[in-house]
Design a protein around this motif. Structure first.
Motif, PDB file in Angstrom:
ATOM      1  N   LYS A  35       0.820  -1.217   0.000  1.00  0.00           N
ATOM      2  CA  LYS A  35       0.000   0.000   0.000  1.00  0.00           C
ATOM      3  C   LYS A  35       0.851   1.263   0.000  1.00  0.00           C
ATOM      4  CE  LYS A  35      -3.466   2.438   2.755  1.00  0.00           C
ATOM      5  NZ  LYS A  35      -4.278   2.386   4.005  1.00  0.00           N
ATOM      6  N   GLU A  36       1.853   1.310   0.867  1.00  0.00           N
ATOM      7  CA  GLU A  36       2.662   2.516   0.993  1.00  0.00           C
ATOM      8  C   GLU A  36       4.019   2.179   1.585  1.00  0.00           C
ATOM      9  OE1 GLU A  36       0.639   5.115   3.657  1.00  0.00           O
ATOM     10  OE2 GLU A  36       0.648   3.673   5.317  1.00  0.00           O
ATOM     11  N   ALA A  37       4.967   3.079   1.377  1.00  0.00           N
ATOM     12  CA  ALA A  37       6.288   2.943   1.978  1.00  0.00           C
ATOM     13  C   ALA A  37       6.272   3.549   3.372  1.00  0.00           C
ATOM     14  CB  ALA A  37       7.334   3.641   1.107  1.00  0.00           C
ATOM     15  N   VAL A  38       6.938   2.891   4.316  1.00  0.00           N
ATOM     16  CA  VAL A  38       6.995   3.387   5.694  1.00  0.00           C
ATOM     17  C   VAL A  38       8.307   4.111   5.942  1.00  0.00           C
ATOM     18  CG1 VAL A  38       6.977   2.731   8.131  1.00  0.00           C
ATOM     19  CG2 VAL A  38       5.440   1.602   6.519  1.00  0.00           C
ATOM     20  N   CYS A  39       9.427   3.405   5.801  1.00  0.00           N
ATOM     21  CA  CYS A  39      10.718   4.034   6.039  1.00  0.00           C
ATOM     22  C   CYS A  39      11.829   3.153   5.510  1.00  0.00           C
ATOM     23  CB  CYS A  39      10.941   4.333   7.525  1.00  0.00           C
ATOM     24  SG  CYS A  39      11.093   2.844   8.539  1.00  0.00           S
ATOM     25  N   ALA A  40      12.986   3.741   5.338  1.00  0.00           N
ATOM     26  CA  ALA A  40      14.211   3.033   4.964  1.00  0.00           C
ATOM     27  C   ALA A  40      15.236   3.214   6.071  1.00  0.00           C
ATOM     28  CB  ALA A  40      14.761   3.554   3.642  1.00  0.00           C
ATOM     29  N   SER A  41      16.137   2.256   6.196  1.00  0.00           N
ATOM     30  CA  SER A  41      17.150   2.339   7.250  1.00  0.00           C
ATOM     31  C   SER A  41      18.089   3.517   7.036  1.00  0.00           C
ATOM     32  CB  SER A  41      17.949   1.032   7.322  1.00  0.00           C
ATOM     33  OG  SER A  41      18.465   0.697   6.041  1.00  0.00           O
ATOM     34  N   SER A  42      18.299   3.902   5.784  1.00  0.00           N
ATOM     35  CA  SER A  42      19.103   5.085   5.481  1.00  0.00           C
ATOM     36  C   SER A  42      18.726   5.585   4.092  1.00  0.00           C
ATOM     37  CB  SER A  42      20.606   4.781   5.546  1.00  0.00           C
ATOM     38  OG  SER A  42      20.988   3.944   4.458  1.00  0.00           O
ATOM     39  N   THR A  43      18.988   6.851   3.834  1.00  0.00           N
ATOM     40  CA  THR A  43      18.721   7.445   2.514  1.00  0.00           C
ATOM     41  C   THR A  43      19.856   8.407   2.189  1.00  0.00           C
ATOM     42  OG1 THR A  43      16.333   7.288   2.846  1.00  0.00           O
ATOM     43  CG2 THR A  43      17.100   8.781   1.124  1.00  0.00           C
ATOM     44  N   ASP A  44      20.430   8.257   1.019  1.00  0.00           N
ATOM     45  CA  ASP A  44      21.593   9.063   0.649  1.00  0.00           C
ATOM     46  C   ASP A  44      21.208  10.502   0.320  1.00  0.00           C
ATOM     47  OD1 ASP A  44      24.343   9.506   0.038  1.00  0.00           O
ATOM     48  OD2 ASP A  44      23.848   9.358  -2.087  1.00  0.00           O
ATOM     49  N   ASN A  45      20.218  10.668  -0.504  1.00  0.00           N
ATOM     50  CA  ASN A  45      19.847  12.006  -0.971  1.00  0.00           C
ATOM     51  C   ASN A  45      18.333  12.142  -0.904  1.00  0.00           C
ATOM     52  OD1 ASN A  45      19.835  14.553  -2.112  1.00  0.00           O
ATOM     53  ND2 ASN A  45      20.077  13.809  -4.212  1.00  0.00           N
ATOM     54  N   TYR A  46      17.852  12.768   0.169  1.00  0.00           N
ATOM     55  CA  TYR A  46      16.416  12.895   0.382  1.00  0.00           C
ATOM     56  C   TYR A  46      15.928  14.235  -0.176  1.00  0.00           C
ATOM     57  CZ  TYR A  46      11.906  12.719   2.653  1.00  0.00           C
ATOM     58  OH  TYR A  46      10.566  12.686   2.884  1.00  0.00           O
ATOM     59  N   PRO A  47      14.780  14.303  -0.826  1.00  0.00           N
ATOM     60  CA  PRO A  47      13.815  13.224  -1.084  1.00  0.00           C
ATOM     61  C   PRO A  47      13.979  12.567  -2.461  1.00  0.00           C
ATOM     62  CG  PRO A  47      12.783  15.305  -1.581  1.00  0.00           C
ATOM     63  CD  PRO A  47      14.192  15.627  -1.159  1.00  0.00           C
ATOM     64  N   GLN A  48      14.960  13.003  -3.249  1.00  0.00           N
ATOM     65  CA  GLN A  48      15.095  12.475  -4.606  1.00  0.00           C
ATOM     66  C   GLN A  48      15.344  10.968  -4.626  1.00  0.00           C
ATOM     67  OE1 GLN A  48      16.647  15.156  -3.464  1.00  0.00           O
ATOM     68  NE2 GLN A  48      15.775  16.850  -4.674  1.00  0.00           N
ATOM     69  N   GLU A  49      15.993  10.439  -3.590  1.00  0.00           N
ATOM     70  CA  GLU A  49      16.331   9.020  -3.555  1.00  0.00           C
ATOM     71  C   GLU A  49      15.655   8.315  -2.373  1.00  0.00           C
ATOM     72  OE1 GLU A  49      20.772   9.442  -5.599  1.00  0.00           O
ATOM     73  OE2 GLU A  49      20.589   9.182  -3.430  1.00  0.00           O
ATOM     74  N   SER A  50      14.423   8.692  -2.060  1.00  0.00           N
ATOM     75  CA  SER A  50      13.714   8.122  -0.914  1.00  0.00           C
ATOM     76  C   SER A  50      13.078   6.785  -1.284  1.00  0.00           C
ATOM     77  CB  SER A  50      12.629   9.094  -0.426  1.00  0.00           C
ATOM     78  OG  SER A  50      11.573   9.152  -1.371  1.00  0.00           O
ATOM     79  N   ILE A  51      12.633   6.061  -0.277  1.00  0.00           N
ATOM     80  CA  ILE A  51      12.000   4.761  -0.471  1.00  0.00           C
ATOM     81  C   ILE A  51      10.704   4.872  -1.269  1.00  0.00           C
ATOM     82  CG2 ILE A  51      10.828   4.950   1.753  1.00  0.00           C
ATOM     83  CD1 ILE A  51      10.936   1.971   2.036  1.00  0.00           C
ATOM     84  N   PHE A  52      10.082   6.042  -1.242  1.00  0.00           N
ATOM     85  CA  PHE A  52       8.841   6.238  -1.995  1.00  0.00           C
ATOM     86  C   PHE A  52       9.020   5.925  -3.478  1.00  0.00           C
ATOM     87  CE2 PHE A  52       5.943   9.001  -4.394  1.00  0.00           C
ATOM     88  CZ  PHE A  52       4.722   8.587  -3.868  1.00  0.00           C
TER      89      PHE A  52
END
Length: 414
Positions: free
Chosen positions: A115-132
């Motif tokens: 249904k939706e993304a909750v979170c990632a353990s890490s993100t390099d470049n937010y929001p361009q490279e987010s789990i969404f």
């Protein structure tokens, strides 16, 4: 053996129940229940449907209590004077029997139940490279040069894991397999693929349900691992370093109690040329399965109790109809030009009178599903009069043969 009669009646009740517990298919248990009242009592007291559910879906053991919601059955039972013990056995038998049949249903479509993304353990470049960005089957582009994908932060240690956590469409879902596509950085020298060495799948729920809501709009927040209760953990699957969707089929279909899926990515294989750090990048994640439309889950976080509620026959039929309609509508929207091409072919067959004689049959089979509306509603206005003429001729022709056709209701019981 000499003599006739039912051997089960010659055994002690406990022995007879023990014998019947060796039945390991739904067909055998259903047949045993229909033999006679004595066998029916053995099936109820032996809780055979419960045992079959637990055997094929061990997660069912997690249910601490059963509820049933059925207004019609409750009103009928209000005036009954039967044994409460017998009624409880009948109720549990009914719930587990319906649960088993729904658990065994295969997914209608290869459609993701995320249904939706909750979170990632890490993100390099937010929001361009987010789990969404991992929720789409194809990389999306905000412009001609920026691809869509999730990227972890860079690490020097290849053993640092990463996790991607998602909410499923329902708190009760049967998951069959997970699809993951690593990202190929075609804009970097040699076009490296930032995959992982292994993948592991976890299914469960957040200890505090309110914490499992999507937080992808926050750059660095991640729910700690101890905030989740995982009821299933898959073995490690090897991931190939290729630019394609990879299928990770679970050893057996798994009932996700709580509606949270986590993908754990283990082992880093690719460094980035600019900083010589190891990254993992994923452009697509999906889970193939289906939700249980006839059941609801209630979680008592304080007591760590999981309560399964069966909605009953009447409510279940409504829920199934809504679920099918939603799935069909979404499929029609997602299939694009290929689907419309197929619909156009059907419409031309109707215009050419190939399917006119089967108009009632098609209506009866398809009912009010979105497909029926798409295939049967688009009639040519200029050809409507000829349709009526042909229908009348068909009725007259069939009437000569002594056959009756209900054109209004589409009776196809024969």
């Amino acid at each position: 053996m000499e003599g006739r009669g039912d051997m089960m009646r010659r055994l002690d009740n406990d022995v007879a129940i023990h014998v019947l517990q060796y039945l390991n298919t739904a067909k055998d248990i259903a047949c045993a229940s229909a033999v006679c009242r004595t066998w029916r009592r053995f099936v109820l007291e032996g809780q055979l449907w419960n045992g079959l559910c637990v055997k094929e879906f061990p997660e069912v053991r997690r249910f601490d209590e059963l509820l049933e919601t059925d207004v019609m059955r409750d009103s009928e039972a209000a005036g009954s004077s039967g044994s409460s013990f017998r009624q409880n056995l009948e109720r549990e038998d009914r719930i587990y029997r319906n649960l088993f049949y729904e658990l065994k249903c295969e997914p209608l479509f290869e459609k993701s139940c995320i249904k939706e993304a909750v979170c990632a353990s890490s993100t390099d470049n937010y929001p361009q490279e987010s789990i969404f960005q991992t929720l789409y089957a194809r990389p999306r582009y905000s412009d001609e040069q920026t691809p869509s994908y999730w990227s972890s932060t860079g690490e020097r240690d290849i053993n640092v894991p990463e996790t991607l956590t998602y909410n499923l469409v329902s708190s009760l879902c049967v998951v069959h397999e997970v699809h993951i596509q690593p990202f190929q950085a075609f804009f970097q020298p040699d076009q490296p693929i930032y995959s992982a060495q292994y993948v592991r799948i976890r299914l469960g729920h957040s200890i505090e349900p309110s914490r499992s809501k999507s937080i992808v709009n926050k750059a660095s927040q991640c729910i700690p691992a101890e905030e989740f209760l995982w009821m299933y953990e898959s073995p490690k699957f090897s991931m190939e370093q290729v630019d394609s969707i990879q299928v990770f089929k679970l050893p057996h279909p798994v009932l996700c109690i709580g509606g949270v899926l986590q993908v754990e990515l283990l082992g880093r294989v690719q460094t980035q040329a600019i900083d010589q750090l190891y990254y993992i990048c994923i452009c697509y994640v999906s889970a193939i399965g289906r939700s249980l439309s006839n059941f609801k889950l209630h979680i008592c976080a304080e007591q760590n109790r999981h309560i399964l509620e069966y909605l009953g026959k009447m409510k279940a039929q409504e829920t199934v109809a809504e679920a099918v309609g939603t799935c069909m509508s979404s499929e029609v929207e997602s299939m694009g030009s290929g689907w419309h091409s197929f619909a156009e072919r059907i419409r031309h067959l109707r215009v050419s009178r190939v399917l006119r004689r089967n108009h009632a049959l098609l209506n009866a089979l398809l009912g009010n599903i979105a497909v029926a509306r798409l295939l049967l509603a688009h009639e040519d206005r200029e050809d409507s009069s000829s349709d009526e003429d042909v229908a009348e001729q068909d009725i007259e022709g069939d009437g000569d043969n002594g056959e009756e056709i209900d054109m209004d209701h589409g009776d196809c019981s024969q």
